[in-house]
Design a protein around this motif. Structure first.
Motif, PDB file in Angstrom:
ATOM      1  N   CYS A 148       0.851  -1.193   0.000  1.00  0.00           N
ATOM      2  CA  CYS A 148       0.000   0.000   0.000  1.00  0.00           C
ATOM      3  C   CYS A 148       0.883   1.237   0.000  1.00  0.00           C
ATOM      4  O   CYS A 148       2.092   1.158   0.213  1.00  0.00           O
ATOM      5  N   CYS A 149       0.239   2.379  -0.221  1.00  0.00           N
ATOM      6  CA  CYS A 149       0.967   3.647  -0.274  1.00  0.00           C
ATOM      7  C   CYS A 149       0.289   4.618   0.684  1.00  0.00           C
ATOM      8  O   CYS A 149      -0.938   4.669   0.744  1.00  0.00           O
ATOM      9  N   CYS A 150       1.088   5.362   1.420  1.00  0.00           N
ATOM     10  CA  CYS A 150       0.519   6.219   2.465  1.00  0.00           C
ATOM     11  C   CYS A 150       1.219   7.578   2.467  1.00  0.00           C
ATOM     12  O   CYS A 150       2.443   7.647   2.345  1.00  0.00           O
ATOM     13  N   ALA A 151       0.433   8.658   2.594  1.00  0.00           N
ATOM     14  CA  ALA A 151       1.014  10.003   2.669  1.00  0.00           C
ATOM     15  C   ALA A 151       0.873  10.532   4.092  1.00  0.00           C
ATOM     16  O   ALA A 151      -0.164  10.322   4.733  1.00  0.00           O
ATOM     17  N   VAL A 152       1.913  11.183   4.594  1.00  0.00           N
ATOM     18  CA  VAL A 152       1.911  11.698   5.962  1.00  0.00           C
ATOM     19  C   VAL A 152       2.229  13.195   5.923  1.00  0.00           C
ATOM     20  O   VAL A 152       3.212  13.613   5.294  1.00  0.00           O
ATOM     21  N   GLY A 153       1.387  14.001   6.567  1.00  0.00           N
ATOM     22  CA  GLY A 153       1.606  15.451   6.624  1.00  0.00           C
ATOM     23  C   GLY A 153       1.813  15.884   8.062  1.00  0.00           C
ATOM     24  O   GLY A 153       1.239  15.293   8.983  1.00  0.00           O
ATOM     25  N   SER A 154       2.613  16.932   8.250  1.00  0.00           N
ATOM     26  CA  SER A 154       3.000  17.275   9.615  1.00  0.00           C
ATOM     27  C   SER A 154       2.962  18.779   9.865  1.00  0.00           C
ATOM     28  O   SER A 154       2.874  19.587   8.933  1.00  0.00           O
ATOM     29  N   LYS A 155       3.099  19.132  11.153  1.00  0.00           N
ATOM     30  CA  LYS A 155       3.178  20.547  11.524  1.00  0.00           C
ATOM     31  C   LYS A 155       4.485  21.169  11.077  1.00  0.00           C
ATOM     32  O   LYS A 155       4.628  22.401  11.070  1.00  0.00           O
ATOM     33  N   ASP A 156       5.480  20.308  10.705  1.00  0.00           N
ATOM     34  CA  ASP A 156       6.770  20.863  10.279  1.00  0.00           C
ATOM     35  C   ASP A 156       6.718  21.320   8.816  1.00  0.00           C
ATOM     36  O   ASP A 156       7.744  21.545   8.195  1.00  0.00           O
ATOM     37  N   ARG A 157       5.502  21.422   8.240  1.00  0.00           N
ATOM     38  CA  ARG A 157       5.241  21.935   6.893  1.00  0.00           C
ATOM     39  C   ARG A 157       5.763  21.005   5.795  1.00  0.00           C
ATOM     40  O   ARG A 157       5.898  21.401   4.654  1.00  0.00           O
ATOM     41  N   LEU A 199       5.819   3.770   0.835  1.00  0.00           N
ATOM     42  CA  LEU A 199       5.267   2.506   0.329  1.00  0.00           C
ATOM     43  C   LEU A 199       5.531   1.461   1.402  1.00  0.00           C
ATOM     44  O   LEU A 199       6.641   1.417   1.952  1.00  0.00           O
ATOM     45  N   THR A 200       4.551   0.621   1.702  1.00  0.00           N
ATOM     46  CA  THR A 200       4.751  -0.340   2.794  1.00  0.00           C
ATOM     47  C   THR A 200       5.801  -1.389   2.423  1.00  0.00           C
ATOM     48  O   THR A 200       6.225  -2.162   3.267  1.00  0.00           O
ATOM     49  N   SER A 201       6.243  -1.396   1.149  1.00  0.00           N
ATOM     50  CA  SER A 201       7.264  -2.371   0.756  1.00  0.00           C
ATOM     51  C   SER A 201       8.675  -1.808   0.959  1.00  0.00           C
ATOM     52  O   SER A 201       9.655  -2.525   0.829  1.00  0.00           O
ATOM     53  N   LEU A 202       8.773  -0.489   1.251  1.00  0.00           N
ATOM     54  CA  LEU A 202      10.094   0.123   1.413  1.00  0.00           C
ATOM     55  C   LEU A 202      10.309   0.542   2.865  1.00  0.00           C
ATOM     56  O   LEU A 202       9.368   0.947   3.545  1.00  0.00           O
ATOM     57  N   LYS A 203      11.574   0.478   3.318  1.00  0.00           N
ATOM     58  CA  LYS A 203      11.850   0.885   4.696  1.00  0.00           C
ATOM     59  C   LYS A 203      11.915   2.406   4.807  1.00  0.00           C
ATOM     60  O   LYS A 203      11.668   2.982   5.853  1.00  0.00           O
ATOM     61  N   ARG A 204      12.302   3.076   3.696  1.00  0.00           N
ATOM     62  CA  ARG A 204      12.437   4.531   3.726  1.00  0.00           C
ATOM     63  C   ARG A 204      11.314   5.151   2.891  1.00  0.00           C
ATOM     64  O   ARG A 204      10.756   4.488   2.035  1.00  0.00           O
ATOM     65  N   PRO A 205      11.035   6.425   3.143  1.00  0.00           N
ATOM     66  CA  PRO A 205       9.944   7.037   2.352  1.00  0.00           C
ATOM     67  C   PRO A 205      10.297   7.125   0.873  1.00  0.00           C
ATOM     68  O   PRO A 205      11.468   7.261   0.510  1.00  0.00           O
ATOM     69  N   LEU A 206       9.278   7.058   0.039  1.00  0.00           N
ATOM     70  CA  LEU A 206       9.469   7.171  -1.415  1.00  0.00           C
ATOM     71  C   LEU A 206       9.889   8.607  -1.751  1.00  0.00           C
ATOM     72  O   LEU A 206      10.750   8.835  -2.589  1.00  0.00           O
ATOM     73  N   VAL A 207       9.269   9.560  -1.078  1.00  0.00           N
ATOM     74  CA  VAL A 207       9.602  10.964  -1.334  1.00  0.00           C
ATOM     75  C   VAL A 207       9.299  11.780  -0.077  1.00  0.00           C
ATOM     76  O   VAL A 207       8.375  11.470   0.668  1.00  0.00           O
ATOM     77  N   VAL A 208      10.129  12.803   0.170  1.00  0.00           N
ATOM     78  CA  VAL A 208       9.856  13.746   1.261  1.00  0.00           C
ATOM     79  C   VAL A 208       9.962  15.149   0.667  1.00  0.00           C
ATOM     80  O   VAL A 208      10.926  15.457  -0.043  1.00  0.00           O
ATOM     81  N   ILE A 209       8.955  15.982   0.900  1.00  0.00           N
ATOM     82  CA  ILE A 209       8.990  17.358   0.384  1.00  0.00           C
ATOM     83  C   ILE A 209       8.972  18.292   1.589  1.00  0.00           C
ATOM     84  O   ILE A 209       7.989  18.315   2.352  1.00  0.00           O
ATOM     85  N   HIS A 210      10.077  19.021   1.759  1.00  0.00           N
ATOM     86  CA  HIS A 210      10.178  19.948   2.903  1.00  0.00           C
ATOM     87  C   HIS A 210       9.629  21.317   2.513  1.00  0.00           C
ATOM     88  O   HIS A 210       9.665  21.706   1.347  1.00  0.00           O
ATOM     89  N   ASP A 211       9.190  22.048   3.522  1.00  0.00           N
ATOM     90  CA  ASP A 211       8.765  23.440   3.351  1.00  0.00           C
ATOM     91  C   ASP A 211       7.829  23.622   2.158  1.00  0.00           C
ATOM     92  O   ASP A 211       7.978  24.540   1.352  1.00  0.00           O
ATOM     93  N   LEU A 212       6.875  22.685   2.053  1.00  0.00           N
ATOM     94  CA  LEU A 212       5.908  22.762   0.955  1.00  0.00           C
ATOM     95  C   LEU A 212       4.974  23.955   1.186  1.00  0.00           C
ATOM     96  O   LEU A 212       4.482  24.564   0.248  1.00  0.00           O
ATOM     97  N   PHE A 213       4.728  24.254   2.493  1.00  0.00           N
ATOM     98  CA  PHE A 213       3.830  25.358   2.843  1.00  0.00           C
ATOM     99  C   PHE A 213       4.500  26.248   3.887  1.00  0.00           C
ATOM    100  O   PHE A 213       5.589  25.936   4.376  1.00  0.00           O
ATOM    101  N   ASP A 214       3.807  27.329   4.228  1.00  0.00           N
ATOM    102  CA  ASP A 214       4.337  28.209   5.275  1.00  0.00           C
ATOM    103  C   ASP A 214       3.825  27.817   6.651  1.00  0.00           C
ATOM    104  O   ASP A 214       4.368  28.248   7.664  1.00  0.00           O
ATOM    105  N   LYS A 215       2.723  27.047   6.669  1.00  0.00           N
ATOM    106  CA  LYS A 215       2.184  26.621   7.965  1.00  0.00           C
ATOM    107  C   LYS A 215       1.867  25.125   7.910  1.00  0.00           C
ATOM    108  O   LYS A 215       2.052  24.477   6.883  1.00  0.00           O
TER     109      LYS A 215
END
Length: 1028
Positions: free
Chosen positions: A298-307, A313-329
């Motif tokens: 399966c595939c899962c997206a996680v959003g946080s207060k750190d913007r 992907l549940t088949s990978l130990k590390r995230p497929l992609v991480v996007i930092h500072d996508l927003f201001d809040k």
């Protein structure tokens, strides 16, 4: 991966707290803060997906803005069928929106004239119960319930079929509840709150299943929302804001034992939202490489207060992609498209971002069949969801019998609880457990009758999924597709269910016995969908089980055992069964031979699009099917293929014909609608079959009775003789007739344990002759006024429909006419209306189906034509009696009424979900419809159907609380308690004892405590009569 931030999606700089993409992917909704109120906005998806659409000013970006919420909107969610949008806000309200008919663009209140609403969405219901801000709302997997949670520490479950009815209120959290998610299988709902806990609740009894606190003990109440999510295979639940070694994580909770051994780590601040992709994926195969078995993931997206946003992907130990500072809040909400490749994210800074993934990055989404097999392996049988009425009623039960019915009702609900949960007033179908693989599962009350169960080599049970085609309304109702597994499109089940034909049964319309239905020879007149119907031999009578497979691409439904399938637009075309029962002989008035019907099916050369025409065309030709039967027709001659060492009788039984199937002689051309008049005075309204050199007809299977006709055998004194040959159990007889035989029919009936056959033939000289299977003439030759158009036999009745549009029915046993030359002109309204179908019931009631969609039967007692079915009837379209259908194992209505209405009726029942008629109007229409059904069953002398509709009618009156009508019904069924000479009450109706019917109606009344006085009164009187 592509990333886009459409700047035009904004609430004038105010925060956007929630975003949700519509199931069909054409629009999305946002919810958040308005100027001085809450704001819900609906946006067009096209300008987000395509740059040229964004630049094109002709394509609207905003579709609608709704300012009804008095305070900030925290959550917006589309229903799975896409018909409704639910929004919850700080004004403590949940509003449900539905699209209204477009009156024309209207401007947003208080704005400059530039802002125009392209679509009109109106609030159809406001749900009031919470005493604090509503933080999250969620629809159950098939829109049976809507859940909402609030800072008042509660979760409210609403009955989504009867807004604003509340099912229950879940109390147990001691802090603000900020997130909800339904288990895709429909067994649980999970909630997360500021009290450092995640709770899982059962939908069977709405009690707590699990309380998970360990990963949340260090958390503070710092996040605005806690949007948790359940994986599409139902195996994992991922929480928002959890802590591990003082670091923020998203906790993974396993369904198996609610274990908390894994989590998603890496965000620097608290996780606010988690959202699973609706698809299950498998690794993409390199071109040319042989496919390796790989584990689905399966595939899962996680959003946080750190913007920042991470995608795992549940088949990978590390995230497929991480996007930092996508927003201001902080990130507030995430929504995936149903294709699984697009994602919208919104933030408190008032902006949204769209992420577009490719198959190379995520993998190949599993198709429905693969997804089904995963669910079958994990959960076994399908789970349907139902729920006892108001759980524990506060009414005092005064009558011990009443208590018994209430307890029986609860017991049956609990008996199913292992595999089933329980639904609001049993409005969702219930599922019976399978004992030793024997019992039936009433999956779809009126469509699917039996489950096909197989055992694998290791002894495991497997339920074969059946496919259900959908309704031609542009949307579908998931409520009616509960727990129906889906087959890949185009597959047929006929190989798994060998048809067994009962000697009492009648032709199954559209049967796949012997004919491989081509896309045009189906029951549907909308786009092609295949239908195969199988009759099974049962000791206690004929039960038909029905499989519907669609030849067109079947869009997946949010059904229960297709489980997490796409919410999508329905495929046009309803495939509904036209149920057929013993002794109905559907016959097209325009005959065709088997070979041409087969060719027609392939070449799509049907002249009429009327589904009954096609049904009857297939029906007539069943006996000459090439797959199961051993009879082939070549150039109008009947040729028998003999197999070595196989007796002829076997072949007869193998021929896929039904006892009463009429095989009309093959015609070389499609007969014209209006045949040339033979006498200058009479206008021939109906087409007539032309005489063939030879044809044959199977009258019954056990014993085998076969009729062969050969025209113009010899010429004697200028007149051409025809020979009629009949073989019964190897004994033959023949007779000569002085004119060519045009059409023949036959039937079988029983008298004093002995079976008799009736054979009728009509000749070119307009003579009708009726014989027994031994060759005796049962009636003197009857002279018809005009040539015959259709001929039927059913039991000991013979019906002739002539080209001059007159109809006659004779009772051969009593030697008298039931209907005498009755004209059809009164019902053939309009010059182009013609007869598309005709049949004769076992009781000798003639039924005529017209090309305008209306069906009439002639009532001998009333001596008039009565309407029994009408395709264009608005009552059928709006009648909604799903909640009144009988529960487990109740035989589905089958009979002449079902045969004429079948397709229409199912369409109506599905359409009723979409009719925007107000409840009180729909209630009146349903009532009128059910009363029409009772009257029609009475006119057709169909006892079984009368009983079936009477019980549905009684249950509807009980559900709607119509005491006067209910009392009148009971009074009529009970009759006078003391005999009097003046009483004209008949103790039976259609051979059914009225007081026995009342005994069946009373338990239905006993289910509603409002009517316990009525129940007690009539039960006491029945007891009194029984003891007399």
């Amino acid at each position: 991966m592509k990333l886009l931030k459409p700047s035009w999606v904004s609430h004038n700089g105010k925060p956007i707290f929630s975003v949700d993409i519509h199931p069909d992917g054409t629009k999305f909704a946002t919810g958040g803060q308005g100027e001085d109120s809450g704001k819900v906005m609906i946006w067009n998806m096209a300008p987000v997906l395509r740059e040229e659409d964004e630049k094109n000013d002709g394509i609207p970006k905003m579709l609608c803005q709704m300012d009804n919420h008095l305070a900030c909107v925290n959550c917006v969610r589309w229903s799975n069928n896409g018909l409704y949008l639910a929004s919850g806000g700080d004004d403590k309200l949940v509003m449900v929106w539905k699209r209204a008919a477009l009156i024309g663009p209207s401007t947003v209140f208080g704005s400059s004239s530039k802002l125009a609403n392209v679509e009109q969405w109106r609030c159809v219901t406001i749900l009031r119960n919470h005493t604090g801000d509503v933080m999250d709302v969620a629809w159950s997997p098939h829109d049976v319930w809507l859940a909402s949670c609030s800072v008042d520490n509660t979760i409210v479950i609403w009955n989504a079929r009867k807004f604003p009815e509340m099912v229950t209120c879940l109390r147990g959290h001691t802090g603000l509840v900020k997130g909800l998610t339904w288990d895709p299988v429909g067994k649980y709902i999970a909630s997360q709150a500021d009290d450092h806990s995640l709770k899982v609740w059962r939908t069977v009894d709405w009690q707590m299943e699990a309380n998970i606190t360990k990963p949340f003990s260090e958390c503070g109440g710092t996040t605005h929302v806690l949007r948790l999510s359940w994986s599409p295979d139902g195996q994992y639940l991922v929480s928002a804001h959890a802590m591990n070694n003082s670091g923020p994580t998203a906790q993974i909770v396993e369904r198996d034992g609610w274990k908390t051994n894994m989590d998603f780590v890496g965000h620097r601040k608290a996780v606010t939202v988690v959202k699973f992709n609706p698809k299950i994926f498998k690794k993409k195969q390199k071109n040319g490489s042989s496919p390796k078995p790989s584990c689905p993931y399966c595939c899962c997206a996680v959003g946080s207060k750190d913007r920042s946003l991470s995608v795992w992907l549940t088949s990978l130990k590390r995230p497929l992609v991480v996007i930092h500072d996508l927003f201001d809040k902080s990130i507030m909400d995430i929504s995936w498209t149903l294709t699984g490749l697009g994602m919208l994210v919104c933030s408190m800074d008032g902006t949204v971002a769209y992420l577009d993934f490719s198959l190379d990055e995520l993998g190949d989404p599993l198709n429905e069949e693969e997804k089904n097999s995963i669910h079958q392996n994990i959960y076994g049988k399908s789970l349907a969801i139902t729920n006892t009425e108001a759980q524990l009623s506060t009414t005092i039960i005064e009558n011990p019998e009443m208590l018994k019915y209430q307890q029986e009702r609860q017991n049956s609900a609990q008996a199913n609880a292992g595999t089933t949960s329980t639904g609001a007033e049993s409005s969702a179908p219930k599922v019976n457990s399978v004992m030793n693989g024997e019992s039936l599962e009433d999956i779809r009350k009126n469509l699917l009758k039996k489950q096909v169960e197989t055992r694998t080599a290791d002894g495991r049970r497997r339920i074969t999924p059946l496919c259900i085609a959908q309704l031609d309304t542009g949307d579908f109702s998931p409520a009616l597709f509960n727990s129906a597994p889906i087959l890949p499109s185009g597959s047929s089940m006929s190989n798994q269910l060998p048809p067994q034909l009962n000697s009492d049964s009648s032709p199954a319309p559209g049967s796949s016995l012997g004919l491989r239905p081509g896309p045009d020879a189906m029951l549907t007149s909308p786009p092609p969908s295949g239908a195969s119907k199988v009759l099974e031999d049962n000791k206690d009578g004929v039960k038909s089980s029905l499989l519907i497979t669609s030849a067109s691409k079947i869009e997946p439904m949010k059904a229960l055992d297709s489980r997490f399938t796409e919410r999508s637009k329905a495929t046009p075309g309803v495939t509904a069964a036209i149920a057929s029962t013993a002794g109905i002989t559907p016959l097209d008035s325009r005959p065709k031979d088997a070979v041409s019907a087969l060719k027609d099916a392939k070449a799509k050369e049907e002249t009429s699009s009327d589904s009954e025409d096609k049904m009857a065309a297939i029906n007539k030709n069943l006996a000459f099917g090439k797959r199961k039967g051993e009879l082939l027709m070549e150039g109008g001659e009947v040729v028998e293929k003999r197999k070595k060492g196989r007796p002829r009788k076997d072949k007869m039984t193998a021929a896929a014909a039904q006892p009463f199937t009429q095989i009309t002689p093959p015609s070389d051309r499609e007969p014209s609608r209006v045949a040339p008049p033979q006498a200058p005075t009479v206008v021939l309204k109906l087409p007539t079959p032309s005489a063939q050199k030879a044809f044959s007809l199977q009258v019954s299977m056990e014993p085998s009775v076969f009729l062969e006709v050969e025209n113009e055998v010899s010429v004697v004194a200028g007149s051409k003789l025809s020979q009629l040959r009949c073989s019964r159990d190897g004994r033959d007889w023949n007779t000569l007739l002085p004119s060519s035989v045009v059409v023949a029919a036959g039937s079988r009936w029983k008298l004093l344990q002995r079976s008799h056959d009736v054979l009728a033939v009509a000749c070119e000289d307009r003579m009708l002759s009726v014989f027994s299977s031994c060759g005796r003439r049962l009636l003197p030759p009857i002279q018809l006024a005009t040539p015959v158009s259709a001929l039927h036999c059913s039991a000991h009745f013979v019906m002739a429909l002539t080209a001059g549009a007159t109809l006659s029915v004779w009772d051969v046993h009593r030697q008298k006419a039931l209907v005498k030359n009755e004209s059809l002109l009164s019902v053939l309204s309009g010059s182009d209306t013609t007869v598309s179908q005709s049949l004769l019931t076992q009781q000798g009631v003639p039924i005529i189906g017209l090309s305008n969609g209306k069906s009439y039967c002639f009532s001998s007692s009333l001596e008039t034509w009565t309407l029994i079915a009408d395709k264009g009837d608005s009552l059928v379209q709006c009648a909604d009696f799903r909640s009144c259908l009988p529960s487990h194992n109740a035989p589905v209505s089958s009979g002449p009424l079902a045969a004429m209405q079948g397709r229409n009726l199912n369409a109506g029942r599905l359409a009723s979900r979409f009719s925007s008629t107000p409840h009180h109007l729909q209630q009146s229409m349903t009532l009128a419809f059910l009363e029409n059904q009772l009257a029609a069953a009475m006119t057709l002398l169909s006892a079984q159907e009368y009983r079936y509709w009477l019980l549905i009618y009684a249950r509807f009156l009980v559900n709607e609380g119509s005491e006067f009508r209910l009392r009148e019904l009971c009074k009529e069924l009970l009759g006078p308690v003391h005999k009097s000479a003046a009483s004209s009450w008949e103790p039976t109706t259609l051979g059914l004892r009225k007081r026995e019917l009342l005994r069946e109606v009373l338990p239905v009344i006993g289910e509603n405590l409002r009517f316990q006085r009525l129940f007690t009164e009539y039960q006491d009187q029945l007891e009194l009569l029984r003891n007399k």
